[in-house]
Design an enzyme around this catalytic site. Sequence first.
Site, PDB file in Angstrom:
ATOM      1  CD  GLN A 261      -0.935  -0.618   3.689  1.00  0.00           C
ATOM      2  OE1 GLN A 261      -2.152  -0.538   3.701  1.00  0.00           O
ATOM      3  NE2 GLN A 261      -0.256  -1.192   4.685  1.00  0.00           N
ATOM      4  CG  ASP A 313      -2.060   2.729  14.263  1.00  0.00           C
ATOM      5  OD1 ASP A 313      -2.075   2.149  15.366  1.00  0.00           O
ATOM      6  OD2 ASP A 313      -3.090   2.932  13.588  1.00  0.00           O
ATOM      7  CD  GLU A 333       0.243  -3.872  10.028  1.00  0.00           C
ATOM      8  OE1 GLU A 333       0.112  -3.767   8.783  1.00  0.00           O
ATOM      9  OE2 GLU A 333      -0.666  -3.603  10.835  1.00  0.00           O
ATOM     10  CG  ASP A 365      -2.831 -12.763   5.915  1.00  0.00           C
ATOM     11  OD1 ASP A 365      -3.422 -11.740   5.560  1.00  0.00           O
ATOM     12  OD2 ASP A 365      -3.405 -13.864   6.117  1.00  0.00           O
ATOM     13  CB  ALA A 366      -4.544 -11.016  10.637  1.00  0.00           C
ATOM     14  CG  ASP A 389      -7.075  -1.028  15.036  1.00  0.00           C
ATOM     15  OD1 ASP A 389      -8.033  -0.584  14.379  1.00  0.00           O
ATOM     16  OD2 ASP A 389      -6.145  -0.327  15.468  1.00  0.00           O
TER      17      ASP A 389
END
Length: 526
Positions: A261, A313, A333, A365-366, A389
Amino acid sequence: MTASEQTLPGPRPAGTTNRWRAVLLAAVAACAACGIVYELALLTLSTSLHGGGIVAMSLIVAGYVAALGAGALLVKPLLHRAAITFIAVETALAVTGGLSAAALYVAFAFLGGSLWVLALGTAVIGALVGAEVPLLMTLLQRGRLTAATDTGRVLANLNAADYLGALVGGLVWPFILLPQLGMIRGAAATGIINLAAAAVVAVFLLRPAISSRQLATAVGVLIAALALLVTLLVRADGIQTSTRQRLYADPIVAFERSAYQEIVVTRRGNDTRLYLDGGLQFSTRDEYRYTESLVYPALADGARTALVLGGGDGLAARELLRYNGIDTIVQVELDPAVVEVGRTTLRDANAGALDDPRVDVVIADAMTWLRDAPPDVVPRGGFDAVIVDLPDPDTPVLGRLYSLEFYALVTRVLAVDGLMAVQSGSPFSTPTAYWRTVSTIRAAGYATTPYHVHVPTFGDWGFVLARRGPTAPTPRVPADAPPLRFLDQRVLDAATVFAGDNRPQSLEPSTLDHPRIVDDMRAGYR
């Protein structure tokens, strides 16, 4: 046929023919690699600028394939001038493809949309690539580089070179060009390679087939196109910086294009904001409302271990560390670049949480991590709290993280009496997506309690508190919570009340097979 083409020499000796044929097929492979890179660049830009998705990608791929056929038909009247036409096609392809990323990015920033540029670029690039094979077959069959003895063998060699080049291009784009150069520079570099292949064909292979004047013109055009793409390559940073800044109201203080991203951080005064692919993730002027509401309801009295899925974050980890009982946090994350920004540019916002020894940052990857969670990382009996989140599910990739299967996997790592809190979007702006999340979590075997608070930057924002079993949890602020700026028990009690215009809905769950929540998000905002 031109006079020069009528006086071509006969077939070359076998050894010479084989050498020239090998060079031509290598050039064909290079051009094919460039063609597939252009298409992948268009797909990447579609995802970055417009959210991508199955519909957009299907339209690009289908449009590209249709344009291939159109290009093959449109070039038929020019086959009698195959040599010079091939050089012209490759030059046009190199310039169009090399400029495509920059054109889309600039159109998006200055015109507010670039779908028409995307559609036009797809059509033009596809048509030019489609014109290559008929031209090459004509050149090969005329005996310039090989004797016209076996059409099937020639076609097999041509297709093999074309498909091999496509394979190389498909690997080079995600593993080399995009991560090392970015989209604009990557496309420009590909255009330069395309020009180099065209120059080799023009100067060394097709020289007997065109006049000296045509050759000089072709070389001049190739040099001009090369100068244009080199200029773009050199000035790409300036173009990106100027264009990108137009998209954001506040000055950009950090930017990175990761493998996943585009990450942008802006700052004006004390207000720092994080954007992922243009979507605002938080503003420091009110993120505490969101973060406190997400984290503390999941902390039952006595909670000592927590799992954070997403949240790179570091804000959720910051709040967890403020709670004295927590001694182990696992932060999963996907994007290491987000974590790095969290550790540097956003360090003041998250109080250095990601470098705290109690926080174990896992880059994964979650969903994959949940499926194969290492036993030595998951506490015995599971985590006391799971904080989900993750970004809103506006693409199929993100939609899988809001699926019944995903929440079912969470049960593997959640303690029997543990709590899970999920950020779930806006129950006012996207009510169907919000209640779809509630219904999906419930269908995965949880008892749920929806709640929502007002975050000025985002408006009405919703969450879901869930536990395994039949009894719905009652959201509570832990008795030993640290002093909070926003959340208290009165606010949390009121947060479970939904007005008539946000009335609860019971919906079909979103699954991997049928990601309904992605369609909900694409339906737009109320």
